[in-house]
Design an enzyme around this catalytic site. Structure first.
Site, PDB file in Angstrom:
ATOM      1  NE  ARG A 117       1.996  -0.149   6.857  1.00 45.17           N
ATOM      2  CZ  ARG A 117       0.736  -0.508   6.718  1.00 45.17           C
ATOM      3  NH1 ARG A 117       0.090  -1.085   7.723  1.00 45.17           N
ATOM      4  NH2 ARG A 117       0.080  -0.284   5.599  1.00 45.17           N
ATOM      5  NE  ARG A 152      -3.519   0.063  -0.139  1.00 40.99           N
ATOM      6  CZ  ARG A 152      -4.636   0.389   0.519  1.00 40.99           C
ATOM      7  NH1 ARG A 152      -5.191  -0.468   1.361  1.00 40.99           N
ATOM      8  NH2 ARG A 152      -5.219   1.554   0.330  1.00 40.99           N
TER       9      ARG A 152
HETATM   10  C1  LIG Z   1      -2.392   0.924  11.158  1.00 42.78           C
HETATM   11  C2  LIG Z   1      -2.879   0.945   9.727  1.00 42.78           C
HETATM   12  C3  LIG Z   1      -4.120   0.410   9.402  1.00 42.78           C
HETATM   13  C4  LIG Z   1      -4.562   0.416   8.084  1.00 42.78           C
HETATM   14  N1  LIG Z   1      -5.771  -0.132   7.789  1.00 42.78           N
HETATM   15  C5  LIG Z   1      -6.211  -0.171   6.500  1.00 42.78           C
HETATM   16  C6  LIG Z   1      -7.453  -0.765   6.145  1.00 42.78           C
HETATM   17  O1  LIG Z   1      -8.188  -1.254   6.999  1.00 42.78           O
HETATM   18  N2  LIG Z   1      -7.818  -0.802   4.848  1.00 42.78           N
HETATM   19  C7  LIG Z   1      -7.040  -0.266   3.862  1.00 42.78           C
HETATM   20  O2  LIG Z   1      -7.417  -0.311   2.702  1.00 42.78           O
HETATM   21  N3  LIG Z   1      -5.847   0.328   4.166  1.00 42.78           N
HETATM   22  C8  LIG Z   1      -5.421   0.370   5.437  1.00 42.78           C
HETATM   23  N4  LIG Z   1      -4.211   0.948   5.732  1.00 42.78           N
HETATM   24  C9  LIG Z   1      -3.385   1.496   4.657  1.00 42.78           C
HETATM   25  C10 LIG Z   1      -3.421   3.043   4.635  1.00 42.78           C
HETATM   26  O3  LIG Z   1      -4.735   3.508   4.355  1.00 42.78           O
HETATM   27  C11 LIG Z   1      -2.457   3.578   3.561  1.00 42.78           C
HETATM   28  O4  LIG Z   1      -2.858   3.121   2.287  1.00 42.78           O
HETATM   29  C12 LIG Z   1      -1.040   3.120   3.804  1.00 42.78           C
HETATM   30  O5  LIG Z   1      -0.662   3.357   5.140  1.00 42.78           O
HETATM   31  C13 LIG Z   1      -0.086   3.860   2.876  1.00 42.78           C
HETATM   32  O6  LIG Z   1      -0.071   5.206   3.251  1.00 42.78           O
HETATM   33  P1  LIG Z   1       0.176   6.348   2.186  1.00 42.78           P
HETATM   34  O7  LIG Z   1      -0.871   6.315   1.104  1.00 42.78           O
HETATM   35  O8  LIG Z   1       0.335   7.623   2.934  1.00 42.78           O
HETATM   36  O9  LIG Z   1       1.603   5.905   1.614  1.00 42.78           O
HETATM   37  P2  LIG Z   1       2.219   6.035   0.163  1.00 42.78           P
HETATM   38  O10 LIG Z   1       1.451   5.257  -0.819  1.00 42.78           O
HETATM   39  O11 LIG Z   1       3.665   5.728   0.330  1.00 42.78           O
HETATM   40  O12 LIG Z   1       2.070   7.534  -0.183  1.00 42.78           O
HETATM   41  C14 LIG Z   1       2.755   8.552   0.518  1.00 42.78           C
HETATM   42  C15 LIG Z   1       2.077   9.855   0.224  1.00 42.78           C
HETATM   43  O13 LIG Z   1       2.241  10.134  -1.188  1.00 42.78           O
HETATM   44  C16 LIG Z   1       1.055  10.692  -1.717  1.00 42.78           C
HETATM   45  N5  LIG Z   1       0.547   9.800  -2.773  1.00 42.78           N
HETATM   46  C17 LIG Z   1       1.046   8.605  -3.149  1.00 42.78           C
HETATM   47  N6  LIG Z   1       0.374   8.098  -4.187  1.00 42.78           N
HETATM   48  C18 LIG Z   1      -0.583   8.995  -4.462  1.00 42.78           C
HETATM   49  C19 LIG Z   1      -1.626   9.040  -5.440  1.00 42.78           C
HETATM   50  N7  LIG Z   1      -1.798   8.095  -6.338  1.00 42.78           N
HETATM   51  N8  LIG Z   1      -2.431  10.111  -5.437  1.00 42.78           N
HETATM   52  C20 LIG Z   1      -2.269  11.106  -4.566  1.00 42.78           C
HETATM   53  N9  LIG Z   1      -1.304  11.130  -3.610  1.00 42.78           N
HETATM   54  C21 LIG Z   1      -0.477  10.079  -3.568  1.00 42.78           C
HETATM   55  C22 LIG Z   1       0.081  10.839  -0.554  1.00 42.78           C
HETATM   56  O14 LIG Z   1       0.244  12.120  -0.003  1.00 42.78           O
HETATM   57  C23 LIG Z   1       0.563   9.830   0.433  1.00 42.78           C
HETATM   58  O15 LIG Z   1       0.226  10.138   1.779  1.00 42.78           O
HETATM   59  C24 LIG Z   1      -3.751   0.977   7.052  1.00 42.78           C
HETATM   60  C25 LIG Z   1      -2.511   1.521   7.400  1.00 42.78           C
HETATM   61  C26 LIG Z   1      -2.064   1.516   8.697  1.00 42.78           C
HETATM   62  C27 LIG Z   1      -0.704   2.095   9.031  1.00 42.78           C
END
Ligand SMILES: Cc1cc2nc3c(=O)[nH]c(=O)nc-3n(C[C@H](O)[C@H](O)[C@H](O)COP(=O)(O)OP(=O)(O)OC[C@H]3O[C@@H](n4cnc5c(N)ncnc54)[C@H](O)[C@@H]3O)c2cc1C
Length: 286
Positions: free
Chosen positions: A202, A94
């Site tokens: 994480r 993710r």
């Molecule tokens: C404790 C925990 C529980 C979770 N539970 C769930 C769950 O139940 N179900 C679920 O589906 N997920 C879950 N997740 C996953 C969470 O929703 C995020 O998808 C995951 O943590 C990745 O975060 P991120 O998107 O910030 O990271 P990255 O994908 O690394 O992105 C980093 C930052 O880059 C930007 N970015 C990256 N790609 C894009 C894009 N395409 N468009 C716009 N901006 C972008 C955003 O600002 C983003 O914050 C969980 C995560 C955690 C830590």
């Protein structure tokens, strides 16, 4: 003097070494580009001055981290080889800001290794956090039965997989009934800014224990390669908290008379600029 670490020693001790995670997994640093000095070098490009003293470079890195001037941290890239259960990989993937190349169950046979939790991880459902396990272990006998049952069904499922292959079934179809405890592998390349974001999420106690194990292992590697940046991450991101507007309003009712004397501040370990920033924050509480 600069803040380059003893790269040769680090490379010898870290690169290529498998750091064990869970029962059959590992984190292996394949290669990396850049160190604390590279961050400083990138940040100073606008002034054309290069590195200065260790303390000035440290102050700069800490300033960048504190103020979310993130792009210099993107100058450092790290490439890992990771072996992990598929259910951990699903959470890991993710984080979209990395480059990934995964082992293919279409080209090659799936591994015969499966994750089995240790007895200490066989816990009841948390009543507070709907996504997590609680601190409460489920009696030894029941736990052992659960582990045996998991192991039996993993073996059964892998035997069936082998039977399918022996009957000529395509690998891409034969694998579809294997459980998510099956181990996979990938190469994972990410820049330091996004790696810190991954670690923040994480290593946190809200993340699933199994992915925390990997995040903590990566953090230990980073502490050696990028000691100053890692310390700044630890101080300003990982172990810091933010308050919402409503929470601040509540705090204001308690801290209206909050004062610090200068000696107290000087002995706090905060830098001069941090003391100024701290005083400004305290004013916000009043
Ligand atoms: C404790 C925990 C529980 C979770 N539970 C769930 C769950 O139940 N179900 C679920 O589906 N997920 C879950 N997740 C996953 C969470 O929703 C995020 O998808 C995951 O943590 C990745 O975060 P991120 O998107 O910030 O990271 P990255 O994908 O690394 O992105 C980093 C930052 O880059 C930007 N970015 C990256 N790609 C894009 C894009 N395409 N468009 C716009 N901006 C972008 C955003 O600002 C983003 O914050 C969980 C995560 C955690 C830590």
């Amino acid at each position: 003097m600069d803040i380059n670490n003893n790269k040769e020693l680090i490379n010898k001790e870290l690169i290529g070494k498998e750091f064990k995670c869970l029962d059959h997994g590992f984190v292996r640093l394949v290669d990396y580009m850049g160190d604390d000095a590279a961050i400083v070098q990138a940040a100073r490009v606008s002034y054309g001055k290069g590195t200065k003293s260790v303390s000035e470079d440290t102050t700069l890195i800490r300033y960048l981290m504190r103020n979310q001037h993130t792009s210099p941290f993107e100058m450092v890239e790290l490439k890992f080889h990771i072996r992990l259960p598929i259910f951990v990989a699903r959470q890991w993937i993710r984080h979209r800001t990395a480059n990934v190349n995964e082992y293919s169950g279409r080209y090659s046979e799936m591994s015969d290794e499966f994750y089995l939790p240790e007895i200490s991880q066989i816990r009841s459902q948390s009543l507070v956090n709907k996504q997590a396990r609680s601190e409460m272990e489920i009696g030894t006998e029941t736990s052992q039965n659960i582990i045996s049952s998991m192991e039996n069904s993993q073996k059964e499922s892998y035997n069936e997989y082998q039977d399918y292959l022996e009957n000529g079934l395509a690998r891409e179809v034969a694998r579809i009934n294997l459980p998510v405890s099956n181990y996979t592998e990938w190469y994972w390349k990410i820049d330091l800014h996004n790696l810190f974001r991954f670690l923040k999420l994480r290593m946190d106690h809200h993340a699933q224990y199994e992915i925390q194990v990997y995040a903590n292992t990566i953090a230990d590697i980073l502490k050696d390669i990028l000691p100053i940046s890692y310390q700044a991450f630890s101080d300003y991101i990982q172990n810091s908290v933010t308050f919402s507007h409503s929470e601040l309003s509540l705090l204001k009712t308690k801290f209206a008379n909050l004062e610090f004397d200068e000696v107290e501040l000087k002995n706090s370990g905060l830098s001069k600029s941090e003391i100024v920033e701290f005083k400004n924050k305290i004013e916000l509480l009043k």
